[in-house]
Design a protein around this motif. Structure first.
Motif, PDB file in Angstrom:
ATOM      1  N   PRO A 130     -34.070 -18.052 -17.280  1.00 56.42           N
ATOM      2  CA  PRO A 130     -35.164 -18.951 -16.859  1.00 56.42           C
ATOM      3  C   PRO A 130     -34.945 -20.416 -17.225  1.00 56.42           C
ATOM      4  N   HIS A 131     -34.477 -20.707 -18.446  1.00 54.16           N
ATOM      5  CA  HIS A 131     -34.387 -22.110 -18.862  1.00 54.16           C
ATOM      6  C   HIS A 131     -33.130 -22.815 -18.354  1.00 54.16           C
ATOM      7  N   SER A 132     -32.322 -22.111 -17.580  1.00 52.01           N
ATOM      8  CA  SER A 132     -31.162 -22.780 -16.974  1.00 52.01           C
ATOM      9  C   SER A 132     -31.615 -23.759 -15.897  1.00 52.01           C
ATOM     10  N   GLY A 133     -32.826 -23.534 -15.369  1.00 60.09           N
ATOM     11  CA  GLY A 133     -33.288 -24.318 -14.225  1.00 60.09           C
ATOM     12  C   GLY A 133     -32.842 -23.696 -12.915  1.00 60.09           C
ATOM     13  N   GLU A 134     -32.081 -22.612 -12.978  1.00 62.75           N
ATOM     14  CA  GLU A 134     -31.569 -21.950 -11.766  1.00 62.75           C
ATOM     15  C   GLU A 134     -31.870 -20.444 -11.810  1.00 62.75           C
ATOM     16  N   ALA A 135     -33.037 -20.095 -12.386  1.00 60.16           N
ATOM     17  CA  ALA A 135     -33.415 -18.683 -12.459  1.00 60.16           C
ATOM     18  C   ALA A 135     -33.511 -18.085 -11.057  1.00 60.16           C
ATOM     19  N   ASP A 136     -33.311 -16.790 -10.962  1.00 58.48           N
ATOM     20  CA  ASP A 136     -33.452 -16.044  -9.701  1.00 58.48           C
ATOM     21  C   ASP A 136     -32.395 -16.401  -8.656  1.00 58.48           C
ATOM     22  N   THR A 137     -31.303 -17.023  -9.056  1.00 60.89           N
ATOM     23  CA  THR A 137     -30.250 -17.323  -8.078  1.00 60.89           C
ATOM     24  C   THR A 137     -29.208 -16.212  -8.008  1.00 60.89           C
ATOM     25  N   PHE A 138     -29.189 -15.319  -8.994  1.00 61.51           N
ATOM     26  CA  PHE A 138     -28.195 -14.233  -8.992  1.00 61.51           C
ATOM     27  C   PHE A 138     -28.476 -13.289  -7.812  1.00 61.51           C
ATOM     28  N   LEU A 152     -20.317  -9.615 -17.730  1.00 63.18           N
ATOM     29  CA  LEU A 152     -21.535 -10.324 -17.325  1.00 63.18           C
ATOM     30  C   LEU A 152     -21.931 -11.253 -18.458  1.00 63.18           C
ATOM     31  N   LYS A 153     -22.298 -12.473 -18.099  1.00 60.70           N
ATOM     32  CA  LYS A 153     -22.601 -13.471 -19.139  1.00 60.70           C
ATOM     33  C   LYS A 153     -23.998 -14.046 -18.947  1.00 60.70           C
ATOM     34  N   PHE A 154     -24.736 -14.148 -20.041  1.00 60.38           N
ATOM     35  CA  PHE A 154     -26.060 -14.760 -20.047  1.00 60.38           C
ATOM     36  C   PHE A 154     -25.998 -15.932 -21.023  1.00 60.38           C
ATOM     37  N   VAL A 155     -26.220 -17.141 -20.541  1.00 66.74           N
ATOM     38  CA  VAL A 155     -26.256 -18.320 -21.416  1.00 66.74           C
ATOM     39  C   VAL A 155     -27.718 -18.555 -21.805  1.00 66.74           C
ATOM     40  N   LEU A 156     -27.961 -18.609 -23.124  1.00 71.72           N
ATOM     41  CA  LEU A 156     -29.337 -18.549 -23.620  1.00 71.72           C
ATOM     42  C   LEU A 156     -29.717 -19.819 -24.384  1.00 71.72           C
ATOM     43  N   THR A 157     -30.989 -20.229 -24.207  1.00 73.51           N
ATOM     44  CA  THR A 157     -31.466 -21.400 -24.964  1.00 73.51           C
ATOM     45  C   THR A 157     -32.643 -21.052 -25.870  1.00 73.51           C
ATOM     46  N   ALA A 165     -32.737 -11.705 -20.475  1.00 75.95           N
ATOM     47  CA  ALA A 165     -31.407 -11.079 -20.464  1.00 75.95           C
ATOM     48  C   ALA A 165     -31.486  -9.632 -20.955  1.00 75.95           C
ATOM     49  N   ARG A 166     -32.184  -9.443 -22.058  1.00 76.91           N
ATOM     50  CA  ARG A 166     -32.344  -8.085 -22.620  1.00 76.91           C
ATOM     51  C   ARG A 166     -32.955  -7.145 -21.580  1.00 76.91           C
ATOM     52  N   ASP A 167     -33.999  -7.594 -20.902  1.00 77.29           N
ATOM     53  CA  ASP A 167     -34.690  -6.742 -19.938  1.00 77.29           C
ATOM     54  C   ASP A 167     -33.846  -6.526 -18.672  1.00 77.29           C
ATOM     55  N   PHE A 168     -33.083  -7.545 -18.275  1.00 79.12           N
ATOM     56  CA  PHE A 168     -32.215  -7.423 -17.093  1.00 79.12           C
ATOM     57  C   PHE A 168     -31.147  -6.356 -17.344  1.00 79.12           C
ATOM     58  N   VAL A 169     -30.558  -6.402 -18.542  1.00 77.05           N
ATOM     59  CA  VAL A 169     -29.521  -5.427 -18.908  1.00 77.05           C
ATOM     60  C   VAL A 169     -30.091  -4.008 -18.883  1.00 77.05           C
ATOM     61  N   ALA A 170     -31.305  -3.849 -19.427  1.00 69.84           N
ATOM     62  CA  ALA A 170     -31.919  -2.508 -19.474  1.00 69.84           C
ATOM     63  C   ALA A 170     -32.340  -2.054 -18.077  1.00 69.84           C
ATOM     64  N   ARG A 177     -21.410  -0.087 -17.633  1.00 70.95           N
ATOM     65  CA  ARG A 177     -20.967  -0.334 -16.243  1.00 70.95           C
ATOM     66  C   ARG A 177     -19.906  -1.422 -16.168  1.00 70.95           C
ATOM     67  N   VAL A 178     -19.893  -2.286 -17.179  1.00 66.43           N
ATOM     68  CA  VAL A 178     -18.908  -3.370 -17.212  1.00 66.43           C
ATOM     69  C   VAL A 178     -18.228  -3.372 -18.583  1.00 66.43           C
ATOM     70  N   HIS A 179     -17.131  -4.128 -18.662  1.00 68.55           N
ATOM     71  CA  HIS A 179     -16.367  -4.162 -19.912  1.00 68.55           C
ATOM     72  C   HIS A 179     -17.164  -4.819 -21.038  1.00 68.55           C
ATOM     73  N   ALA A 180     -17.948  -5.864 -20.694  1.00 70.00           N
ATOM     74  CA  ALA A 180     -18.705  -6.565 -21.741  1.00 70.00           C
ATOM     75  C   ALA A 180     -19.921  -7.250 -21.147  1.00 70.00           C
ATOM     76  N   ILE A 181     -20.975  -7.290 -21.946  1.00 72.86           N
ATOM     77  CA  ILE A 181     -22.166  -8.083 -21.635  1.00 72.86           C
ATOM     78  C   ILE A 181     -22.219  -9.168 -22.704  1.00 72.86           C
ATOM     79  N   LEU A 182     -22.097 -10.412 -22.275  1.00 67.56           N
ATOM     80  CA  LEU A 182     -21.969 -11.524 -23.214  1.00 67.56           C
ATOM     81  C   LEU A 182     -23.288 -12.280 -23.308  1.00 67.56           C
ATOM     82  N   PHE A 183     -23.802 -12.448 -24.516  1.00 67.10           N
ATOM     83  CA  PHE A 183     -24.960 -13.297 -24.768  1.00 67.10           C
ATOM     84  C   PHE A 183     -24.428 -14.543 -25.479  1.00 67.10           C
ATOM     85  N   SER A 184     -24.540 -15.684 -24.829  1.00 64.68           N
ATOM     86  CA  SER A 184     -23.894 -16.894 -25.330  1.00 64.68           C
ATOM     87  C   SER A 184     -24.915 -18.017 -25.510  1.00 64.68           C
ATOM     88  N   PRO A 185     -25.055 -18.571 -26.717  1.00 66.76           N
ATOM     89  CA  PRO A 185     -25.968 -19.707 -26.888  1.00 66.76           C
ATOM     90  C   PRO A 185     -25.449 -20.918 -26.117  1.00 66.76           C
TER      91      PRO A 185
END
Ligand code: SF4
Length: 236
Positions: A130-138, A152-157, A165-170, A177-185
């Motif tokens: 949401p705080h990327s300013g480009e939510a819902d573009t995926f 899959l990468k989620f950049v978090l603020t 991100a937590r809810d999307f993954v669940a 399903r993928v090799h890694a789910i990355l949570f990145s500040p």
């Protein structure tokens, strides 16, 4: 193709972080993320043919004596901007690099269709929070194009991004399903001089606590290139 820069450095943010890698940065992006660190690639660059790009990658790689290429561990990352905006050219470029023996990474926002990306290519796909300013573009259709080696990468603020991100993954059952789910500040855009994790927009320690508390199947990922080199530096 419109190319912003081609250079050799260390991969900065994935499970390949820290490894030598040749980067091919394509010009142009259709999104405008608040924390974007590559706005310089939105315009300009130079026109090159697919063959010219592949030759320049080969030249940079040959500095290593092609030892990595021989073992199939030579990394090339296609990035941007948004590389899939030049799909007509970037797909054959990736096919060419795969056949030449490179391990090809594709860094993409996931807004463009990914179904035609060669299966051998390791997709590192951003899901904008949401705080990327480009939510819902995926593009949700892209979940079906994911391979087990993709990331899959989620950049978090902050907390709102984390919960998204937590809810999307669940919700999409992404664990396994993928090799890694990355949570990145996200990193502060104006950070210069001496830098450390205090320049992250979300403290890594706080994020670690949230991942552990909610038992999220994610890997905490730091943008190590921001800690090594000045965030404003190009070609590193
Ligand atoms: S998709 Fe990537 S290049 Fe485009 S604005 Fe967002 S962070 Fe920047």
């Amino acid at each position: 193709m419109h190319i912003s820069e081609i250079y050799r450095s260390l991969q900065g943010e994935s499970t390949y972080a820290g490894l030598p890698c040749v980067f091919v940065r394509l010009t142009g992006c259709n999104l405008r993320c608040n924390w974007c660190d590559s706005e310089f690639s939105f315009t300009g660059g130079r026109k090159m043919t697919i063959e010219e790009v592949a030759a320049e990658v080969g030249k940079l790689q040959s500095a290593t004596g092609n030892r990595q290429l021989a073992t199939g561990n030579c990394l090339v990352e296609i990035t941007g901007g948004e590389p899939m905006l030049q799909e007509r050219e970037v797909i054959p470029l990736m096919e060419l690099l795969v056949v030449a023996g490179y391990k090809v990474l594709l860094e993409t926002s996931g807004e463009r269709p990914l179904a035609r990306v060669p299966k051998e290519v390791i997709k590192i796909v951003d899901v904008k929070c949401p705080h990327s300013g480009e939510a819902d573009t995926f593009a949700l259709d892209n979940l079906a194009a994911l391979e087990p080696h993709d990331e899959l990468k989620f950049v978090l603020t902050g907390r709102t991004d984390f919960e998204f991100a937590r809810d999307f993954v669940a919700q999409h059952q992404l664990a396994g399903r993928v090799h890694a789910i990355l949570f990145s500040p996200a990193f502060k855009k104006d950070a210069t001089g001496s830098r450390d994790t205090s320049h992250c927009l979300l403290g890594p320690e706080q994020l670690a606590r949230w991942i552990l508390a909610d038992n999220v199947p994610a890997r905490l990922s730091l943008q190590i290139h921001k800690l090594i080199w000045d965030p404003a530096a190009k070609g590193v």
